[in-house]
Scaffold this motif. Structure first.
Motif, mmCIF file in Angstrom:
data_model
loop_
_atom_site.group_PDB
_atom_site.id
_atom_site.type_symbol
_atom_site.label_atom_id
_atom_site.label_comp_id
_atom_site.label_asym_id
_atom_site.label_seq_id
_atom_site.Cartn_x
_atom_site.Cartn_y
_atom_site.Cartn_z
ATOM 1 N N GLY A 46 -44.279 47.371 -20.173
ATOM 2 C CA GLY A 46 -43.121 48.223 -20.456
ATOM 3 C C GLY A 46 -42.177 47.673 -21.506
ATOM 4 O O GLY A 46 -41.112 48.237 -21.746
ATOM 5 N N GLY A 47 -42.534 46.546 -22.126
ATOM 6 C CA GLY A 47 -41.715 45.991 -23.194
ATOM 7 C C GLY A 47 -40.623 45.034 -22.752
ATOM 8 O O GLY A 47 -39.820 44.589 -23.568
ATOM 9 N N LYS A 48 -40.572 44.704 -21.477
ATOM 10 C CA LYS A 48 -39.585 43.727 -20.995
ATOM 11 C C LYS A 48 -40.034 42.319 -21.401
ATOM 12 O O LYS A 48 -41.213 42.057 -21.572
ATOM 13 C CB LYS A 48 -39.459 43.794 -19.470
ATOM 14 C CG LYS A 48 -39.193 45.162 -18.924
ATOM 15 C CD LYS A 48 -37.748 45.502 -18.931
ATOM 16 C CE LYS A 48 -37.608 46.848 -18.214
ATOM 17 N NZ LYS A 48 -36.364 47.404 -18.237
ATOM 18 N N ARG A 49 -39.069 41.419 -21.544
ATOM 19 C CA ARG A 49 -39.371 40.036 -21.913
ATOM 20 C C ARG A 49 -38.834 39.093 -20.835
ATOM 21 O O ARG A 49 -37.672 39.188 -20.446
ATOM 22 C CB ARG A 49 -38.724 39.696 -23.249
ATOM 23 C CG ARG A 49 -39.285 40.500 -24.398
ATOM 24 C CD ARG A 49 -38.464 40.378 -25.662
ATOM 25 N NE ARG A 49 -38.393 38.996 -26.114
ATOM 26 C CZ ARG A 49 -37.430 38.538 -26.907
ATOM 27 N NH1 ARG A 49 -36.454 39.319 -27.307
ATOM 28 N NH2 ARG A 49 -37.427 37.280 -27.285
ATOM 29 N N ASP A 50 -39.700 38.210 -20.365
ATOM 30 C CA ASP A 50 -39.316 37.170 -19.400
ATOM 31 C C ASP A 50 -39.600 35.819 -20.038
ATOM 32 O O ASP A 50 -40.552 35.674 -20.803
ATOM 33 C CB ASP A 50 -40.118 37.307 -18.109
ATOM 34 C CG ASP A 50 -39.839 38.612 -17.383
ATOM 35 O OD1 ASP A 50 -38.673 39.059 -17.391
ATOM 36 O OD2 ASP A 50 -40.784 39.183 -16.815
ATOM 37 N N LEU A 51 -38.792 34.839 -19.697
ATOM 38 C CA LEU A 51 -38.957 33.497 -20.248
ATOM 39 C C LEU A 51 -39.231 32.512 -19.127
ATOM 40 O O LEU A 51 -38.492 32.461 -18.139
ATOM 41 C CB LEU A 51 -37.696 33.068 -21.011
ATOM 42 C CG LEU A 51 -37.769 31.731 -21.728
ATOM 43 C CD1 LEU A 51 -38.784 31.790 -22.881
ATOM 44 C CD2 LEU A 51 -36.400 31.328 -22.257
ATOM 45 N N TRP A 52 -40.305 31.749 -19.276
ATOM 46 C CA TRP A 52 -40.663 30.670 -18.352
ATOM 47 C C TRP A 52 -40.435 29.353 -19.088
ATOM 48 O O TRP A 52 -40.971 29.145 -20.176
ATOM 49 C CB TRP A 52 -42.121 30.793 -17.930
ATOM 50 C CG TRP A 52 -42.383 31.973 -17.053
ATOM 51 C CD1 TRP A 52 -42.471 33.279 -17.430
ATOM 52 C CD2 TRP A 52 -42.576 31.948 -15.640
ATOM 53 N NE1 TRP A 52 -42.717 34.070 -16.333
ATOM 54 C CE2 TRP A 52 -42.787 33.282 -15.222
ATOM 55 C CE3 TRP A 52 -42.592 30.923 -14.688
ATOM 56 C CZ2 TRP A 52 -43.016 33.615 -13.891
ATOM 57 C CZ3 TRP A 52 -42.821 31.269 -13.366
ATOM 58 C CH2 TRP A 52 -43.021 32.594 -12.974
ATOM 59 N N VAL A 53 -39.646 28.472 -18.494
ATOM 60 C CA VAL A 53 -39.309 27.187 -19.105
ATOM 61 C C VAL A 53 -39.888 26.073 -18.243
ATOM 62 O O VAL A 53 -39.726 26.091 -17.012
ATOM 63 C CB VAL A 53 -37.774 27.019 -19.218
ATOM 64 C CG1 VAL A 53 -37.421 25.689 -19.856
ATOM 65 C CG2 VAL A 53 -37.157 28.186 -19.987
ATOM 66 N N PHE A 54 -40.536 25.112 -18.871
ATOM 67 C CA PHE A 54 -41.175 23.999 -18.168
ATOM 68 C C PHE A 54 -40.567 22.699 -18.669
ATOM 69 O O PHE A 54 -40.644 22.386 -19.863
ATOM 70 C CB PHE A 54 -42.690 24.034 -18.387
ATOM 71 C CG PHE A 54 -43.301 25.309 -17.881
ATOM 72 C CD1 PHE A 54 -43.792 25.391 -16.590
ATOM 73 C CD2 PHE A 54 -43.344 26.438 -18.688
ATOM 74 C CE1 PHE A 54 -44.322 26.574 -16.111
ATOM 75 C CE2 PHE A 54 -43.883 27.631 -18.219
ATOM 76 C CZ PHE A 54 -44.372 27.695 -16.926
ATOM 77 N N LEU A 55 -39.958 21.941 -17.751
ATOM 78 C CA LEU A 55 -39.257 20.711 -18.105
ATOM 79 C C LEU A 55 -40.014 19.486 -17.615
ATOM 80 O O LEU A 55 -40.718 19.536 -16.611
ATOM 81 C CB LEU A 55 -37.853 20.714 -17.479
ATOM 82 C CG LEU A 55 -36.946 21.877 -17.878
ATOM 83 C CD1 LEU A 55 -35.641 21.804 -17.096
ATOM 84 C CD2 LEU A 55 -36.693 21.881 -19.373
ATOM 85 N N ASP A 56 -39.817 18.385 -18.284
ATOM 86 C CA ASP A 56 -40.424 17.109 -17.926
ATOM 87 C C ASP A 56 -39.399 16.278 -17.162
ATOM 88 O O ASP A 56 -38.416 15.815 -17.728
ATOM 89 C CB ASP A 56 -40.869 16.384 -19.199
ATOM 90 C CG ASP A 56 -41.485 15.026 -18.933
ATOM 91 O OD1 ASP A 56 -41.365 14.502 -17.800
ATOM 92 O OD2 ASP A 56 -42.079 14.472 -19.874
ATOM 93 N N HIS A 82 -35.685 38.148 -17.139
ATOM 94 C CA HIS A 82 -35.652 37.024 -16.197
ATOM 95 C C HIS A 82 -35.921 35.723 -16.937
ATOM 96 O O HIS A 82 -36.673 35.695 -17.906
ATOM 97 C CB HIS A 82 -36.729 37.179 -15.111
ATOM 98 C CG HIS A 82 -36.540 38.366 -14.240
ATOM 99 N ND1 HIS A 82 -35.459 38.504 -13.397
ATOM 100 C CD2 HIS A 82 -37.296 39.482 -14.080
ATOM 101 C CE1 HIS A 82 -35.566 39.655 -12.753
ATOM 102 N NE2 HIS A 82 -36.656 40.266 -13.150
ATOM 103 N N VAL A 83 -35.317 34.659 -16.434
ATOM 104 C CA VAL A 83 -35.620 33.299 -16.889
ATOM 105 C C VAL A 83 -35.963 32.482 -15.653
ATOM 106 O O VAL A 83 -35.197 32.457 -14.683
ATOM 107 C CB VAL A 83 -34.439 32.654 -17.640
ATOM 108 C CG1 VAL A 83 -34.733 31.191 -17.950
ATOM 109 C CG2 VAL A 83 -34.141 33.419 -18.920
ATOM 110 N N VAL A 84 -37.134 31.849 -15.691
ATOM 111 C CA VAL A 84 -37.588 30.991 -14.600
ATOM 112 C C VAL A 84 -37.732 29.579 -15.166
ATOM 113 O O VAL A 84 -38.410 29.378 -16.172
ATOM 114 C CB VAL A 84 -38.944 31.468 -14.024
ATOM 115 C CG1 VAL A 84 -39.422 30.533 -12.923
ATOM 116 C CG2 VAL A 84 -38.828 32.901 -13.514
#
Length: 176
Positions: A46-56, A82-84
């Protein structure tokens, strides 16, 4: 359903942990995964954007450089539904990690900075691990969820399945 999804069914992203660093696995981690800090943008049908962030946080700190990168990344928070955020180290003190500060492993100043950054940017979900127990907290409107271990002696081994839609849903899926 006890089926563990494979890479063809569901994408799998990894977070470096203390065993990767302290048991001579960092070389292999770099060889196969190339980086320990990264983000992935997911675009829905549907064109939505979600961001997944991976930290060390495999060495029990995120460090100044990584926190600056995260802060700059979150300056664009409004572009995402959403941001995870995912990290290895558990942020909270509890009965089984014997910490005497609010932060389980992180330096105390880093803990406060990170929690404020998550709250100020309305992060949708913060995933963490390290202690091998299921645990859930909400702080500053942000859900913090610790995943279980897939080989725990005192509880049923499980993994965490996360679904992003209009809301954020997650569930622990038992392996047996």
């Amino acid at each position: 359903d006890n089926h563990v999804p494979g890479p063809a069914e569901d994408p799998c992203f990894v977070v470096i942990g203390n065993h990767d660093i302290y048991f001579n696995c960092q070389e292999y981690y770099q060889k196969y995964f190339h980086t320990s800090t990264y983000c992935v943008e997911v675009r829905t049908v549907g064109g939505k954007r979600d961001l997944w962030v991976f930290l060390d946080s495999g060495n029990a700190t995120h460090g100044r450089r990584q926190l600056v990168w995260l802060k700059e990344l979150l300056e664009h928070r409004s572009e995402y539904r959403h941001v995870v955020v995912n990290t290895h180290t558990c942020l909270f003190r509890n009965s089984y990690n014997y910490s005497t500060t609010p932060a389980a492993n992180l330096p105390e100043e880093e803990y406060y900075e990170l929690v404020k950054l998550m709250s100020d940017n309305q992060v949708s979900l913060f995933l963490m691990g390290h202690f091998h127990h299921k645990e859930e907290h909400v702080l500053g409107g942000v859900p913090y969820v610790m995943s279980s271990n897939m080989d725990v002696q005192d509880e049923v081994p499980s993994y965490l399945r996360v679904s992003l839609g209009e809301g954020v849903d997650y569930e622990y899926k038992n392996l047996y």
